[in-house]
Motif scaffolding. Structure first.
Motif, PDB file in Angstrom:
ATOM      1  N   THR A  73       0.833  -1.213   0.000  1.00 57.63           N
ATOM      2  CA  THR A  73       0.000   0.000   0.000  1.00 57.63           C
ATOM      3  C   THR A  73       0.865   1.260   0.000  1.00 57.63           C
ATOM      4  O   THR A  73       0.590   2.224  -0.721  1.00 57.63           O
ATOM      5  N   MET A  74       1.945   1.251   0.787  1.00 57.08           N
ATOM      6  CA  MET A  74       2.866   2.397   0.826  1.00 57.08           C
ATOM      7  C   MET A  74       3.539   2.594  -0.528  1.00 57.08           C
ATOM      8  O   MET A  74       3.677   3.729  -1.005  1.00 57.08           O
ATOM      9  N   CYS A  75       3.937   1.484  -1.140  1.00 51.53           N
ATOM     10  CA  CYS A  75       4.598   1.566  -2.452  1.00 51.53           C
ATOM     11  C   CYS A  75       3.639   2.101  -3.510  1.00 51.53           C
ATOM     12  O   CYS A  75       4.011   2.955  -4.332  1.00 51.53           O
ATOM     13  N   LYS A  76       2.401   1.632  -3.495  1.00 46.27           N
ATOM     14  CA  LYS A  76       1.393   2.130  -4.442  1.00 46.27           C
ATOM     15  C   LYS A  76       1.155   3.617  -4.238  1.00 46.27           C
ATOM     16  O   LYS A  76       1.029   4.383  -5.196  1.00 46.27           O
ATOM     17  N   ASP A  77       1.086   4.006  -2.972  1.00 44.03           N
ATOM     18  CA  ASP A  77       0.873   5.409  -2.638  1.00 44.03           C
ATOM     19  C   ASP A  77       1.993   6.280  -3.206  1.00 44.03           C
ATOM     20  O   ASP A  77       1.752   7.347  -3.767  1.00 44.03           O
ATOM     21  N   TYR A  78       3.224   5.781  -3.101  1.00 41.95           N
ATOM     22  CA  TYR A  78       4.370   6.532  -3.617  1.00 41.95           C
ATOM     23  C   TYR A  78       4.319   6.640  -5.142  1.00 41.95           C
ATOM     24  O   TYR A  78       4.599   7.698  -5.711  1.00 41.95           O
ATOM     25  N   VAL A  79       3.961   5.527  -5.788  1.00 44.93           N
ATOM     26  CA  VAL A  79       3.881   5.525  -7.253  1.00 44.93           C
ATOM     27  C   VAL A  79       2.830   6.529  -7.727  1.00 44.93           C
ATOM     28  O   VAL A  79       3.070   7.307  -8.664  1.00 44.93           O
TER      29      VAL A  79
END
Length: 337
Positions: A61-67
């Motif tokens: 979820t954090m990685c998606k948020d960053y993308v």
């Protein structure tokens, strides 16, 4: 029974280990720098937004948020080092705040996948939080083309009575005649040139693929190179084929800056760079009947698939002009007569 306390793995420390592994694998400096700059941006974002400093607690979820954030933010609006930002002043850039391109965004995603896969391989984490996060579809933009008339106008506007313009004139002609990369060209030494066989050895230390390869040039180019060598040797003593008057290797950025001045001077209203000359070399090679397998070798691509993907935008007009040479009916008719 008391649980064993997990060891903390600070993001900065893990990133440092990854960069050191890249150095150990002898990756190119530019590649390592790109990994480091993009991954530091990611780490800074995770720490600032989610207050996470331990690599084990980074989630998909954090990685998606960053993308998503990276896709929506403007260029240079987020930096990994606030102190450098005060010095470099990104707001003064012409492209500050402009949309991050899909190709750049996909490179960021690719770098994150490589980083987390490395951590899985090293058993630092069990599963990559980047698993299942896909690249964005990138609608391919046809490469810029420079017409014969535009090219002739460009080189006509260089003043070959000046050292740096005569040098750049020769570089431009050599790029168009060989298809080599600008970085490869500027790193050439005089001994790399074989004037008898009209060939150039691109040493593995200067090629992108880290392999020796040869490119070849025309009789016309041979005469130009001989003239340039005679001229250069009168004023500068160096084993570099192309250099500054101070005997140093010409930087890519300096040549690109000069090149843009020549394009503007020639009143060419297109986005033409030194790399466009390589693209045009490839296109003209194929249209002249050259084999894509030979082209792949000359360009130094890792496979023919890379070449096909890079030069798949030969236009309908290109094919129409070339068709008469390949028409089965026309060729059979010629054989009858």
């Amino acid at each position: 029974m008391r649980r064993k306390k997990q060891t903390s793995l600070l993001i900065d420390d893990v990133l440092e280990d990854f960069i050191n592994s890249c150095i150990d694998r002898d990756l190119r400096i530019k590649t390592i720098e790109y990994y480091e700059s993009t991954l530091k941006l990611f780490c800074r974002y995770i720490e600032d937004v989610f207050k996470v400093t331990d690599i084990k607690f980074i989630t998909k979820t954090m990685c998606k948020d960053y993308v998503i954030y990276t896709k929506e933010r403007g260029k240079y609006t987020f930096v990994s080092d606030s102190i450098k930002a005060e010095t470099n002043i990104p707001k003064n850039r012409n492209d500050y705040g402009k949309k991050v391109g899909v190709a750049t965004l996909n490179n960021y995603i690719r770098n994150l996948k490589v980083f987390f896969n490395y951590l899985v391989d090293k058993k630092v984490i069990k599963v990559s939080p980047m698993d299942g996060i896909k690249m964005f579809k990138n609608n391919r933009i046809p490469k810029s083309q420079i017409t014969t008339e535009e090219y002739n106008r460009l080189i006509r506007y260089l003043d070959t009575t000046k050292f740096h313009e005569f040098r750049d004139y020769t570089i431009i002609q050599l790029l168009m005649d060989t298809g080599m990369r600008i970085g490869e060209c500027l790193a050439l030494k005089v001994d790399d040139i074989d004037l008898n066989y009209r060939s150039i050895l691109l040493r593995q230390e200067i090629t992108k693929g880290r392999k020796d390869r040869y490119v070849f040039y025309s009789y016309i180019m041979s005469k130009m190179l001989k003239r340039w060598l005679q001229y250069k040797d009168r004023y500068v003593e160096t084993d570099l084929l192309f250099c500054t008057k101070g005997h140093n290797q010409l930087a890519i950025s300096n040549f690109e800056s000069n090149f843009q001045k020549y394009v503007k001077r020639a009143k060419i209203d297109k986005h033409i760079t030194a790399h466009v000359l390589r693209n045009n070399y490839a296109r003209r090679f194929l249209l002249a009947g050259g084999s894509i397998f030979e082209l792949s070798k000359l360009l130094g691509h890792s496979s023919v698939l890379v070449t096909e993907k890079a030069y798949a935008d030969i236009t309908v007009e290109d094919i129409r002009k070339n068709y008469q040479r390949y028409s089965p009916l026309e060729n059979m008719n010629k054989q009858r007569h």
